[in-house]
Design a protein around this motif. Structure first.
Motif, PDB file in Angstrom:
ATOM      1  N   ARG A   1      25.501 -21.744  -2.889  1.00 13.13           N
ATOM      2  CA  ARG A   1      24.689 -22.408  -1.851  1.00 13.13           C
ATOM      3  C   ARG A   1      23.693 -21.443  -1.215  1.00 13.13           C
ATOM      4  O   ARG A   1      22.598 -21.851  -0.829  1.00 13.13           O
ATOM      5  CB  ARG A   1      25.584 -23.025  -0.777  1.00 13.13           C
ATOM      6  N   THR A   2      24.044 -20.173  -1.124  1.00 14.55           N
ATOM      7  CA  THR A   2      23.103 -19.189  -0.576  1.00 14.55           C
ATOM      8  C   THR A   2      21.840 -19.137  -1.409  1.00 14.55           C
ATOM      9  O   THR A   2      20.733 -19.100  -0.875  1.00 14.55           O
ATOM     10  CB  THR A   2      23.757 -17.797  -0.514  1.00 14.55           C
ATOM     11  N   SER A   3      21.989 -19.167  -2.730  1.00 14.48           N
ATOM     12  CA  SER A   3      20.808 -19.157  -3.611  1.00 14.48           C
ATOM     13  C   SER A   3      19.969 -20.404  -3.415  1.00 14.48           C
ATOM     14  O   SER A   3      18.740 -20.336  -3.383  1.00 14.48           O
ATOM     15  CB  SER A   3      21.242 -19.066  -5.076  1.00 14.48           C
ATOM     16  N   TYR A   4      20.619 -21.553  -3.275  1.00 13.54           N
ATOM     17  CA  TYR A   4      19.872 -22.794  -3.036  1.00 13.54           C
ATOM     18  C   TYR A   4      19.129 -22.729  -1.704  1.00 13.54           C
ATOM     19  O   TYR A   4      17.978 -23.143  -1.607  1.00 13.54           O
ATOM     20  CB  TYR A   4      20.802 -24.009  -3.056  1.00 13.54           C
ATOM     21  N   PHE A   5      19.804 -22.212  -0.682  1.00  9.63           N
ATOM     22  CA  PHE A   5      19.161 -22.079   0.625  1.00  9.63           C
ATOM     23  C   PHE A   5      17.934 -21.172   0.555  1.00  9.63           C
ATOM     24  O   PHE A   5      16.913 -21.441   1.164  1.00  9.63           O
ATOM     25  CB  PHE A   5      20.143 -21.534   1.664  1.00  9.63           C
ATOM     26  N   LEU A   6      18.039 -20.084  -0.203  1.00 13.72           N
ATOM     27  CA  LEU A   6      16.915 -19.161  -0.322  1.00 13.72           C
ATOM     28  C   LEU A   6      15.753 -19.799  -1.085  1.00 13.72           C
ATOM     29  O   LEU A   6      14.588 -19.571  -0.752  1.00 13.72           O
ATOM     30  CB  LEU A   6      17.354 -17.858  -0.977  1.00 13.72           C
ATOM     31  N   LEU A   7      16.055 -20.606  -2.094  1.00 15.76           N
ATOM     32  CA  LEU A   7      14.986 -21.332  -2.801  1.00 15.76           C
ATOM     33  C   LEU A   7      14.316 -22.353  -1.883  1.00 15.76           C
ATOM     34  O   LEU A   7      13.090 -22.510  -1.904  1.00 15.76           O
ATOM     35  CB  LEU A   7      15.545 -22.017  -4.046  1.00 15.76           C
ATOM     36  N   ILE A   8      15.120 -23.029  -1.077  1.00 23.30           N
ATOM     37  CA  ILE A   8      14.556 -23.980  -0.111  1.00 23.30           C
ATOM     38  C   ILE A   8      13.682 -23.239   0.901  1.00 23.30           C
ATOM     39  O   ILE A   8      12.595 -23.709   1.257  1.00 23.30           O
ATOM     40  CB  ILE A   8      15.686 -24.776   0.581  1.00 23.30           C
ATOM     41  N   LEU A   9      14.133 -22.077   1.348  1.00 19.33           N
ATOM     42  CA  LEU A   9      13.337 -21.266   2.269  1.00 19.33           C
ATOM     43  C   LEU A   9      12.003 -20.884   1.642  1.00 19.33           C
ATOM     44  O   LEU A   9      10.964 -20.940   2.297  1.00 19.33           O
ATOM     45  CB  LEU A   9      14.117 -20.012   2.671  1.00 19.33           C
ATOM     46  N   LEU A  10      12.007 -20.525   0.382  1.00 19.50           N
ATOM     47  CA  LEU A  10      10.777 -20.191  -0.330  1.00 19.50           C
ATOM     48  C   LEU A  10       9.821 -21.382  -0.357  1.00 19.50           C
ATOM     49  O   LEU A  10       8.629 -21.243  -0.072  1.00 19.50           O
ATOM     50  CB  LEU A  10      11.105 -19.738  -1.758  1.00 19.50           C
TER      51      LEU A  10
ATOM     52  N   GLN B   1      -6.094 -18.722  -1.323  1.00 25.27           N
ATOM     53  CA  GLN B   1      -5.923 -17.723  -2.371  1.00 25.27           C
ATOM     54  C   GLN B   1      -4.941 -16.620  -1.964  1.00 25.27           C
ATOM     55  O   GLN B   1      -4.511 -15.843  -2.810  1.00 25.27           O
ATOM     56  CB  GLN B   1      -7.252 -17.121  -2.825  1.00 25.27           C
ATOM     57  N   ASP B   2      -4.562 -16.555  -0.700  1.00 24.64           N
ATOM     58  CA  ASP B   2      -3.588 -15.575  -0.228  1.00 24.64           C
ATOM     59  C   ASP B   2      -2.193 -16.173  -0.058  1.00 24.64           C
ATOM     60  O   ASP B   2      -1.355 -15.620   0.660  1.00 24.64           O
ATOM     61  CB  ASP B   2      -4.047 -14.977   1.103  1.00 24.64           C
ATOM     62  N   ILE B   3      -1.919 -17.277  -0.722  1.00 22.26           N
ATOM     63  CA  ILE B   3      -0.660 -17.994  -0.530  1.00 22.26           C
ATOM     64  C   ILE B   3       0.549 -17.167  -0.976  1.00 22.26           C
ATOM     65  O   ILE B   3       1.666 -17.399  -0.531  1.00 22.26           O
ATOM     66  CB  ILE B   3      -0.691 -19.368  -1.238  1.00 22.26           C
ATOM     67  N   ALA B   4       0.343 -16.157  -1.818  1.00 25.65           N
ATOM     68  CA  ALA B   4       1.459 -15.302  -2.247  1.00 25.65           C
ATOM     69  C   ALA B   4       1.997 -14.452  -1.105  1.00 25.65           C
ATOM     70  O   ALA B   4       3.119 -13.941  -1.183  1.00 25.65           O
ATOM     71  CB  ALA B   4       1.014 -14.404  -3.398  1.00 25.65           C
ATOM     72  N   CYS B   5       1.237 -14.309  -0.033  1.00 24.56           N
ATOM     73  CA  CYS B   5       1.690 -13.503   1.101  1.00 24.56           C
ATOM     74  C   CYS B   5       2.885 -14.131   1.816  1.00 24.56           C
ATOM     75  O   CYS B   5       3.749 -13.406   2.321  1.00 24.56           O
ATOM     76  CB  CYS B   5       0.553 -13.292   2.094  1.00 24.56           C
ATOM     77  N   ALA B   6       2.947 -15.445   1.878  1.00 23.71           N
ATOM     78  CA  ALA B   6       4.051 -16.116   2.576  1.00 23.71           C
ATOM     79  C   ALA B   6       5.396 -15.806   1.930  1.00 23.71           C
ATOM     80  O   ALA B   6       6.330 -15.375   2.616  1.00 23.71           O
ATOM     81  CB  ALA B   6       3.806 -17.617   2.646  1.00 23.71           C
ATOM     82  N   PRO B   7       5.557 -15.995   0.599  1.00 18.83           N
ATOM     83  CA  PRO B   7       6.853 -15.643   0.004  1.00 18.83           C
ATOM     84  C   PRO B   7       7.156 -14.145   0.069  1.00 18.83           C
ATOM     85  O   PRO B   7       8.309 -13.764   0.245  1.00 18.83           O
ATOM     86  CB  PRO B   7       6.735 -16.094  -1.452  1.00 18.83           C
ATOM     87  N   LEU B   8       6.132 -13.310  -0.032  1.00 21.19           N
ATOM     88  CA  LEU B   8       6.375 -11.867   0.049  1.00 21.19           C
ATOM     89  C   LEU B   8       6.882 -11.471   1.432  1.00 21.19           C
ATOM     90  O   LEU B   8       7.793 -10.649   1.559  1.00 21.19           O
ATOM     91  CB  LEU B   8       5.102 -11.088  -0.289  1.00 21.19           C
ATOM     92  N   PHE B   9       6.297 -12.065   2.466  1.00 20.82           N
ATOM     93  CA  PHE B   9       6.774 -11.800   3.821  1.00 20.82           C
ATOM     94  C   PHE B   9       8.209 -12.302   3.986  1.00 20.82           C
ATOM     95  O   PHE B   9       9.052 -11.644   4.596  1.00 20.82           O
ATOM     96  CB  PHE B   9       5.847 -12.462   4.842  1.00 20.82           C
ATOM     97  N   GLY B  10       8.491 -13.488   3.436  1.00 19.31           N
ATOM     98  CA  GLY B  10       9.839 -14.038   3.500  1.00 19.31           C
ATOM     99  C   GLY B  10      10.854 -13.169   2.789  1.00 19.31           C
ATOM    100  O   GLY B  10      11.964 -12.934   3.287  1.00 19.31           O
ATOM    101  N   ILE B  11      10.489 -12.641   1.625  1.00 16.62           N
ATOM    102  CA  ILE B  11      11.385 -11.758   0.874  1.00 16.62           C
ATOM    103  C   ILE B  11      11.637 -10.471   1.653  1.00 16.62           C
ATOM    104  O   ILE B  11      12.771  -9.979   1.722  1.00 16.62           O
ATOM    105  CB  ILE B  11      10.804 -11.474  -0.524  1.00 16.62           C
ATOM    106  N   ALA B  12      10.584  -9.924   2.251  1.00 17.03           N
ATOM    107  CA  ALA B  12      10.752  -8.710   3.055  1.00 17.03           C
ATOM    108  C   ALA B  12      11.695  -8.964   4.228  1.00 17.03           C
ATOM    109  O   ALA B  12      12.545  -8.129   4.553  1.00 17.03           O
ATOM    110  CB  ALA B  12       9.395  -8.217   3.552  1.00 17.03           C
ATOM    111  N   TYR B  13      11.574 -10.145   4.857  1.00 17.79           N
ATOM    112  CA  TYR B  13      12.448 -10.479   5.981  1.00 17.79           C
ATOM    113  C   TYR B  13      13.892 -10.647   5.522  1.00 17.79           C
ATOM    114  O   TYR B  13      14.834 -10.241   6.218  1.00 17.79           O
ATOM    115  CB  TYR B  13      11.952 -11.749   6.680  1.00 17.79           C
ATOM    116  N   ILE B  14      14.095 -11.220   4.353  1.00 19.74           N
ATOM    117  CA  ILE B  14      15.457 -11.377   3.823  1.00 19.74           C
ATOM    118  C   ILE B  14      16.077 -10.014   3.542  1.00 19.74           C
ATOM    119  O   ILE B  14      17.237  -9.766   3.880  1.00 19.74           O
ATOM    120  CB  ILE B  14      15.448 -12.270   2.567  1.00 19.74           C
ATOM    121  N   PHE B  15      15.313  -9.111   2.933  1.00 15.79           N
ATOM    122  CA  PHE B  15      15.824  -7.755   2.702  1.00 15.79           C
ATOM    123  C   PHE B  15      16.163  -7.069   4.026  1.00 15.79           C
ATOM    124  O   PHE B  15      17.195  -6.409   4.142  1.00 15.79           O
ATOM    125  CB  PHE B  15      14.823  -6.911   1.915  1.00 15.79           C
TER     126      PHE B  15
END
Length: 144
Positions: free
Chosen positions: A92-101, A47-61
């Motif tokens: 390609r950067t956008s595709y890479f970021l979607l793959i990272l997600l 139920q906390d699976i939203a934390c993974a993308p949020l952490f990833g987004i914070a790291y990208i920023f």
């Protein structure tokens, strides 16, 4: 310089072989898995699976914020931590970021399943070490 534009996979592989690079990535993985499997008691819940993308987004920023701060004033251009963050790659950067997600969510899902399985087994230290070694063998590389 961008590795995709410069030397391709061969050049990338050469830059990933020094001992310091291997230690930076492999030791970090060992410490994280040891914390989760052996030292910590914090559950990894689905139920906390939203934390993974949020952490990833914070790291990208953070990476984009630091990109202009890694180089000296005499250097030309910005220095990205990873090639797939380079905005000069266009779409390609956008595709890479979607793959990272997708990868972040998939690994969190896998991690949550293993954690749930270990809670159900509750066989003590042995199964936890076994799972930890299995996961380490899948993600850590020391040789080709």
């Amino acid at each position: 310089e961008n590795l995709l534009k410069a030397g391709g996979p061969t050049q990338t592989a050469k830059q990933l072989k020094p001992v310091t690079v291997l230690l930076q990535h492999n030791a970090n993985t060992v410490f994280v898995l040891a914390e989760v499997f052996l030292l910590g008691g914090l559950p990894v819940r689905l139920q906390d699976i939203a934390c993974a993308p949020l952490f990833g987004i914070a790291y990208i920023f953070f990476s984009y914020f630091m990109a202009t701060r890694y180089c000296n004033k005499s250097d030309a251009g910005v220095q990205y931590l990873y090639f797939f963050l380079d905005t000069t790659l266009g779409a390609r950067t956008s595709y890479f970021l979607l793959i990272l997600l997708v990868v972040l969510v998939a690994f969190y899902f896998m991690f949550a399943l293993v954690d749930t399985l270990l809670e159900e087994i509750d066989g003590g230290f042995g199964p936890k070490i076994s799972w930890m070694v299995l996961l380490l063998s899948m993600v850590c590389r020391v040789r080709d």
